[in-house]
Design a protein around this motif. Sequence first.
Motif, PDB file in Angstrom:
ATOM      1  N   MET A  92     -16.433  12.648   3.565  1.00  0.00           N
ATOM      2  CA  MET A  92     -15.748  11.867   2.564  1.00  0.00           C
ATOM      3  C   MET A  92     -15.966  10.385   2.892  1.00  0.00           C
ATOM      4  SD  MET A  92     -11.779  12.235   1.403  1.00  0.00           S
ATOM      5  CE  MET A  92     -11.007  11.492   2.813  1.00  0.00           C
ATOM      6  N   LEU A  93     -16.176   9.602   1.850  1.00  0.00           N
ATOM      7  CA  LEU A  93     -16.338   8.143   1.968  1.00  0.00           C
ATOM      8  C   LEU A  93     -15.282   7.509   1.075  1.00  0.00           C
ATOM      9  CD1 LEU A  93     -18.389   5.887   3.073  1.00  0.00           C
ATOM     10  CD2 LEU A  93     -19.227   5.885   0.721  1.00  0.00           C
ATOM     11  N   ILE A  94     -14.437   6.655   1.638  1.00  0.00           N
ATOM     12  CA  ILE A  94     -13.409   6.045   0.804  1.00  0.00           C
ATOM     13  C   ILE A  94     -13.843   4.657   0.365  1.00  0.00           C
ATOM     14  CG2 ILE A  94     -11.467   7.410   1.603  1.00  0.00           C
ATOM     15  CD1 ILE A  94     -10.651   5.151   3.397  1.00  0.00           C
ATOM     16  N   ASP A  95     -13.591   4.386  -0.909  1.00  0.00           N
ATOM     17  CA  ASP A  95     -13.949   3.116  -1.519  1.00  0.00           C
ATOM     18  C   ASP A  95     -12.942   2.042  -1.125  1.00  0.00           C
ATOM     19  OD1 ASP A  95     -15.366   1.353  -3.121  1.00  0.00           O
ATOM     20  OD2 ASP A  95     -14.647   2.174  -5.017  1.00  0.00           O
ATOM     21  N   SER A  96     -13.323   0.801  -1.300  1.00  0.00           N
ATOM     22  CA  SER A  96     -12.488  -0.349  -0.932  1.00  0.00           C
ATOM     23  C   SER A  96     -11.113  -0.289  -1.580  1.00  0.00           C
ATOM     24  CB  SER A  96     -13.178  -1.654  -1.341  1.00  0.00           C
ATOM     25  OG  SER A  96     -14.448  -1.743  -0.769  1.00  0.00           O
ATOM     26  N   ASN A  97     -11.049   0.126  -2.842  1.00  0.00           N
ATOM     27  CA  ASN A  97      -9.752   0.136  -3.534  1.00  0.00           C
ATOM     28  C   ASN A  97      -8.777   1.113  -2.881  1.00  0.00           C
ATOM     29  OD1 ASN A  97     -10.212   2.760  -5.074  1.00  0.00           O
ATOM     30  ND2 ASN A  97     -11.872   1.516  -5.869  1.00  0.00           N
ATOM     31  N   ILE A  98      -9.264   2.215  -2.356  1.00  0.00           N
ATOM     32  CA  ILE A  98      -8.396   3.182  -1.678  1.00  0.00           C
ATOM     33  C   ILE A  98      -7.884   2.589  -0.364  1.00  0.00           C
ATOM     34  CG2 ILE A  98      -8.317   5.466  -0.583  1.00  0.00           C
ATOM     35  CD1 ILE A  98      -8.410   5.598  -3.650  1.00  0.00           C
ATOM     36  N   ILE A  99      -8.746   1.874   0.342  1.00  0.00           N
ATOM     37  CA  ILE A  99      -8.345   1.215   1.589  1.00  0.00           C
ATOM     38  C   ILE A  99      -7.222   0.214   1.309  1.00  0.00           C
ATOM     39  CG2 ILE A  99      -9.121  -0.318   3.448  1.00  0.00           C
ATOM     40  CD1 ILE A  99     -11.974   0.929   2.970  1.00  0.00           C
ATOM     41  N   ILE A 100      -7.376  -0.550   0.243  1.00  0.00           N
ATOM     42  CA  ILE A 100      -6.388  -1.570  -0.108  1.00  0.00           C
ATOM     43  C   ILE A 100      -5.071  -0.926  -0.546  1.00  0.00           C
ATOM     44  CG2 ILE A 100      -5.866  -3.428  -1.742  1.00  0.00           C
ATOM     45  CD1 ILE A 100      -8.969  -4.048  -1.576  1.00  0.00           C
ATOM     46  N   TYR A 101      -5.132   0.105  -1.397  1.00  0.00           N
ATOM     47  CA  TYR A 101      -3.910   0.801  -1.805  1.00  0.00           C
ATOM     48  C   TYR A 101      -3.163   1.336  -0.580  1.00  0.00           C
ATOM     49  CZ  TYR A 101      -4.971   1.032  -6.830  1.00  0.00           C
ATOM     50  OH  TYR A 101      -5.214   0.737  -8.137  1.00  0.00           O
ATOM     51  N   ALA A 102      -3.893   1.921   0.345  1.00  0.00           N
ATOM     52  CA  ALA A 102      -3.273   2.546   1.512  1.00  0.00           C
ATOM     53  C   ALA A 102      -2.504   1.550   2.373  1.00  0.00           C
ATOM     54  CB  ALA A 102      -4.329   3.271   2.336  1.00  0.00           C
ATOM     55  N   ALA A 103      -2.822   0.284   2.269  1.00  0.00           N
ATOM     56  CA  ALA A 103      -2.131  -0.737   3.055  1.00  0.00           C
ATOM     57  C   ALA A 103      -0.760  -1.081   2.484  1.00  0.00           C
ATOM     58  CB  ALA A 103      -2.985  -2.006   3.134  1.00  0.00           C
ATOM     59  N   LYS A 104      -0.510  -0.691   1.261  1.00  0.00           N
ATOM     60  CA  LYS A 104       0.763  -1.017   0.606  1.00  0.00           C
ATOM     61  C   LYS A 104       1.850  -0.055   1.087  1.00  0.00           C
ATOM     62  CE  LYS A 104      -1.564  -2.834  -3.468  1.00  0.00           C
ATOM     63  NZ  LYS A 104      -1.228  -4.230  -3.315  1.00  0.00           N
ATOM     64  N   PRO A 105       3.047  -0.577   1.355  1.00  0.00           N
ATOM     65  CA  PRO A 105       4.123   0.268   1.901  1.00  0.00           C
ATOM     66  C   PRO A 105       4.440   1.500   1.058  1.00  0.00           C
ATOM     67  CG  PRO A 105       4.778  -2.045   1.912  1.00  0.00           C
ATOM     68  CD  PRO A 105       3.459  -1.966   1.181  1.00  0.00           C
ATOM     69  N   GLU A 106       4.333   1.389  -0.259  1.00  0.00           N
ATOM     70  CA  GLU A 106       4.702   2.507  -1.133  1.00  0.00           C
ATOM     71  C   GLU A 106       3.668   3.636  -1.149  1.00  0.00           C
ATOM     72  OE1 GLU A 106       3.035  -0.748  -3.960  1.00  0.00           O
ATOM     73  OE2 GLU A 106       4.113  -0.663  -2.056  1.00  0.00           O
ATOM     74  N   TYR A 107       2.567   3.499  -0.421  1.00  0.00           N
ATOM     75  CA  TYR A 107       1.514   4.517  -0.442  1.00  0.00           C
ATOM     76  C   TYR A 107       1.398   5.279   0.881  1.00  0.00           C
ATOM     77  CZ  TYR A 107       0.156   2.471  -4.867  1.00  0.00           C
ATOM     78  OH  TYR A 107       0.169   2.033  -6.159  1.00  0.00           O
ATOM     79  N   GLY A 108       2.536   5.654   1.436  1.00  0.00           N
ATOM     80  CA  GLY A 108       2.542   6.422   2.679  1.00  0.00           C
ATOM     81  C   GLY A 108       1.804   7.743   2.560  1.00  0.00           C
ATOM     82  N   ALA A 109       1.947   8.409   1.419  1.00  0.00           N
ATOM     83  CA  ALA A 109       1.251   9.689   1.221  1.00  0.00           C
ATOM     84  C   ALA A 109      -0.260   9.494   1.233  1.00  0.00           C
ATOM     85  CB  ALA A 109       1.696  10.338  -0.087  1.00  0.00           C
ATOM     86  N   LEU A 110      -0.731   8.383   0.709  1.00  0.00           N
ATOM     87  CA  LEU A 110      -2.163   8.095   0.734  1.00  0.00           C
ATOM     88  C   LEU A 110      -2.631   7.849   2.167  1.00  0.00           C
ATOM     89  CD1 LEU A 110      -4.828   7.610  -0.704  1.00  0.00           C
ATOM     90  CD2 LEU A 110      -4.095   5.255  -1.156  1.00  0.00           C
ATOM     91  N   ARG A 111      -1.832   7.144   2.952  1.00  0.00           N
ATOM     92  CA  ARG A 111      -2.193   6.928   4.360  1.00  0.00           C
ATOM     93  C   ARG A 111      -2.274   8.250   5.110  1.00  0.00           C
ATOM     94  NH1 ARG A 111       1.061   2.746   3.232  1.00  0.00           N
ATOM     95  NH2 ARG A 111       2.946   3.623   4.178  1.00  0.00           N
ATOM     96  N   ARG A 112      -1.346   9.156   4.822  1.00  0.00           N
ATOM     97  CA  ARG A 112      -1.385  10.474   5.470  1.00  0.00           C
ATOM     98  C   ARG A 112      -2.627  11.254   5.040  1.00  0.00           C
ATOM     99  NH1 ARG A 112       3.938   9.753   4.396  1.00  0.00           N
ATOM    100  NH2 ARG A 112       3.932  11.025   2.508  1.00  0.00           N
ATOM    101  N   PHE A 113      -2.952  11.188   3.751  1.00  0.00           N
ATOM    102  CA  PHE A 113      -4.149  11.857   3.237  1.00  0.00           C
ATOM    103  C   PHE A 113      -5.394  11.342   3.961  1.00  0.00           C
ATOM    104  CE2 PHE A 113      -7.737  11.541   0.239  1.00  0.00           C
ATOM    105  CZ  PHE A 113      -7.975  12.880   0.005  1.00  0.00           C
ATOM    106  N   ILE A 114      -5.509  10.025   4.103  1.00  0.00           N
ATOM    107  CA  ILE A 114      -6.658   9.428   4.784  1.00  0.00           C
ATOM    108  C   ILE A 114      -6.697   9.862   6.244  1.00  0.00           C
ATOM    109  CG2 ILE A 114      -7.626   7.235   5.598  1.00  0.00           C
ATOM    110  CD1 ILE A 114      -6.663   6.027   2.899  1.00  0.00           C
ATOM    111  N   ALA A 115      -5.558   9.831   6.905  1.00  0.00           N
ATOM    112  CA  ALA A 115      -5.508  10.209   8.325  1.00  0.00           C
ATOM    113  C   ALA A 115      -5.917  11.672   8.528  1.00  0.00           C
ATOM    114  CB  ALA A 115      -4.104   9.972   8.876  1.00  0.00           C
ATOM    115  N   GLU A 116      -5.535  12.546   7.617  1.00  0.00           N
ATOM    116  CA  GLU A 116      -5.888  13.964   7.716  1.00  0.00           C
ATOM    117  C   GLU A 116      -7.375  14.201   7.514  1.00  0.00           C
ATOM    118  OE1 GLU A 116      -3.514  15.918   4.774  1.00  0.00           O
ATOM    119  OE2 GLU A 116      -1.635  15.502   5.834  1.00  0.00           O
TER     120      GLU A 116
END
Length: 134
Positions: free
Chosen positions: A1-25
């Motif tokens: 999987m390759l994540i695009d810049s926009n996903i990296i930026i979204y994941a930095a926002k406090p309200e996107y904890g689920a996205l950070r977990r998805f990326i970490a997994e």
Amino acid sequence: MLIDSNIIIYAAKPEYGALRRFIAEKEPAVSAISYVEVLGYHQLTEQGRQHFEAFFRASLVLPLSQDVLAQAVKLRQLRKMTLGDALVAGTALSCNRILVTRNIDDFKGSSDTFIIVLRYHLAAQFPSPYRRSP
């Protein structure tokens, strides 16, 4: 999987904890282009810079190679596409990775074999910050 810049930026926002977990997994890779796009943002705060530098140190950053360049050229010959998007897509193709992005229109029609994944089942958890509430 390759994540695009926009996903990296979204994941930095406090309200996107689920996205950070998805990326970490998934332990995805990122393109060298995303490294430049994210860290090169002209209004990046010092706190943001530190956060993203730590993210990229922990990530597999895929470099530009001759094959990535060749794939990007082919993509730009097929359709109008920004240089950055072509290089990110070329990286995904060259490294046989699925690209995860919110901006699927940037990559539509890139290649018959190129798979774009926008996690629709996660979309409710990761709404666009630009979408207006009803």
